[in-house]
Design a protein around this motif. Structure first.
Motif, PDB file in Angstrom:
ATOM      1  N   UNK A   1       1.660   0.322   1.700  1.00 38.14           N
ATOM      2  CA  UNK A   1       2.904   0.677   2.372  1.00 38.14           C
ATOM      3  C   UNK A   1       2.964   2.161   2.707  1.00 38.14           C
ATOM      4  N   UNK A   2       2.465   2.999   1.810  1.00 36.45           N
ATOM      5  CA  UNK A   2       2.453   4.439   2.094  1.00 36.45           C
ATOM      6  C   UNK A   2       1.602   4.745   3.312  1.00 36.45           C
ATOM      7  N   UNK A   3       0.482   4.046   3.442  1.00 38.88           N
ATOM      8  CA  UNK A   3      -0.359   4.235   4.620  1.00 38.88           C
ATOM      9  C   UNK A   3       0.358   3.845   5.892  1.00 38.88           C
ATOM     10  N   UNK A   4       1.090   2.732   5.849  1.00 34.48           N
ATOM     11  CA  UNK A   4       1.841   2.292   7.016  1.00 34.48           C
ATOM     12  C   UNK A   4       2.999   3.254   7.321  1.00 34.48           C
ATOM     13  N   UNK A   5       3.601   3.809   6.276  1.00 33.70           N
ATOM     14  CA  UNK A   5       4.714   4.750   6.467  1.00 33.70           C
ATOM     15  C   UNK A   5       4.215   6.073   7.033  1.00 33.70           C
TER      16      UNK A   5
ATOM     17  N   UNK B   1       0.291  -0.990  -7.570  1.00 28.39           N
ATOM     18  CA  UNK B   1      -0.427   0.147  -6.994  1.00 28.39           C
ATOM     19  C   UNK B   1      -0.967  -0.170  -5.609  1.00 28.39           C
ATOM     20  N   UNK B   2      -1.570  -1.360  -5.446  1.00 27.04           N
ATOM     21  CA  UNK B   2      -2.145  -1.716  -4.146  1.00 27.04           C
ATOM     22  C   UNK B   2      -1.055  -1.827  -3.085  1.00 27.04           C
TER      23      UNK B   2
ATOM     24  N   UNK C   1      12.199   1.153   1.368  1.00 29.82           N
ATOM     25  CA  UNK C   1      13.346   1.959   0.954  1.00 29.82           C
ATOM     26  C   UNK C   1      13.202   2.414  -0.491  1.00 29.82           C
ATOM     27  N   UNK C   2      12.625   1.583  -1.336  1.00 29.10           N
ATOM     28  CA  UNK C   2      12.390   1.964  -2.733  1.00 29.10           C
ATOM     29  C   UNK C   2      11.466   3.168  -2.812  1.00 29.10           C
ATOM     30  N   UNK C   3      10.425   3.179  -1.981  1.00 30.88           N
ATOM     31  CA  UNK C   3       9.502   4.317  -1.957  1.00 30.88           C
ATOM     32  C   UNK C   3      10.211   5.572  -1.459  1.00 30.88           C
ATOM     33  N   UNK C   4      10.993   5.451  -0.397  1.00 32.50           N
ATOM     34  CA  UNK C   4      11.699   6.619   0.131  1.00 32.50           C
ATOM     35  C   UNK C   4      12.681   7.177  -0.893  1.00 32.50           C
ATOM     36  N   UNK C   5      13.393   6.294  -1.583  1.00 30.38           N
ATOM     37  CA  UNK C   5      14.380   6.738  -2.570  1.00 30.38           C
ATOM     38  C   UNK C   5      13.736   7.279  -3.844  1.00 30.38           C
TER      39      UNK C   5
ATOM     40  N   UNK D   1       0.230   7.777  -8.039  1.00 26.83           N
ATOM     41  CA  UNK D   1       0.524   7.304  -9.395  1.00 26.83           C
ATOM     42  C   UNK D   1       1.995   7.498  -9.751  1.00 26.83           C
ATOM     43  N   UNK D   2       2.577   8.633  -9.344  1.00 28.93           N
ATOM     44  CA  UNK D   2       3.984   8.890  -9.645  1.00 28.93           C
ATOM     45  C   UNK D   2       4.889   7.953  -8.847  1.00 28.93           C
TER      46      UNK D   2
END
Length: 260
Positions: free
Chosen positions: A52-56, A46-47, A20-24, A36-37
């Motif tokens: 998580x981005x890959x899984x999303x 970063x890892x 949720x932190x990534x989505x927000x 990076x952003x």
């Protein structure tokens, strides 16, 4: 009508919280964000962010782009499955379209979400008011026509929380005196309409009315007609807005009665 924030940030001590932190981290105007952003905005390692981005991406919550990531259409699909807003929107849309044809000004449909208005629909033509509200956007309750319509009929606990909390001044005309706001809410309950003149954004006027549950009188939603102050006279459209809100409420009641 500018937007407010989403309240407290998601907790990061669970996987769901991190997702949720990534989505927000994505803002209204962000078409894509680099890894990076995302790391900078979320504060995640970063890892962890990369994993998580890959899984999303695999779950269709994000799309991978040449420059990083963007929100996926899968999120839109999930949002459209939100049962309350979807059924409300299906019933309300003909009334909103009729109201737009009558006023030729921007029409909104919003629901109560915490201390804010969540805009479910917005209809506007080529000459619509330059209001920064958007479908899916949020605004405070105390300084918007829809917000005041909802707040006037909301639970007294919520009313007291808003009246006793900070009321930031968004424009020189924002009502920040709790006593005056309380009197406005009382007038809205008596008349069935709320007015806002340049309280949320300069140059904007608005008239709104609540969509009330026929049985409990609780606010289901609210609608508004909004235009620029130089040409829009909200009091001239009060009856039309009130009638449209009443039509939505009656139709919702009939649909629910048919299901029982």
């Amino acid at each position: 009508m500018s937007e407010s924030g989403h309240g407290a940030p998601p907790a990061q001590d669970t996987v769901l919280g991190k997702v949720m932190t990534i989505l927000h981290a994505f803002g209204v105007d962000d078409h894509e964000l680099s890894l990076a952003e995302l790391v900078r905005r979320t504060g995640l390692h970063k890892a962890t962010t990369h994993r998580l981005c890959g899984e999303m991406v695999a779950a269709h919550l994000l799309d991978r782009t040449a420059g990083g990531y963007r929100l996926s259409g899968g999120l839109f699909e999930l949002g459209m499955r939100a049962s309350v807003e979807r059924s409300l929107l299906e019933i309300a849309m003909p009334f909103l379209q009729d109201l737009y044809e009558r006023t030729r000004e921007t029409v909104h449909l919003g629901v109560l979400d915490g201390n804010e208005v969540l805009y479910v629909a917005k209809i506007g033509g080529h000459r619509q008011a330059n209001a920064p509200s958007r479908t899916g956007g949020r605004m405070p309750l105390y300084c918007t026509g829809i917000g005041k319509s909802l707040l006037a009929h909301a639970d007294p606990t919520l009313q007291q929380r808003i009246l006793s909390g900070p009321l930031p001044r968004r424009t020189p005309r924002t009502v920040v005196a709790p006593g005056l706001l309380a009197r406005q809410l009382e007038a809205i309950r008596e008349t069935g309409v709320a007015f806002e003149i340049e309280e949320s954004a300069p140059g904007i006027a608005c008239v709104a009315a609540p969509v009330l549950d026929v049985g409990s009188n609780a606010p289901i939603a609210a609608i508004s007609s909004t235009g620029p102050v130089h040409r829009f006279r909200p009091e001239q459209h009060a009856d039309a807005v009130r009638a449209a809100a009443g039509g939505i409420a009656a139709t919702l009641h009939r649909r629910r009665a048919q299901r029982t």
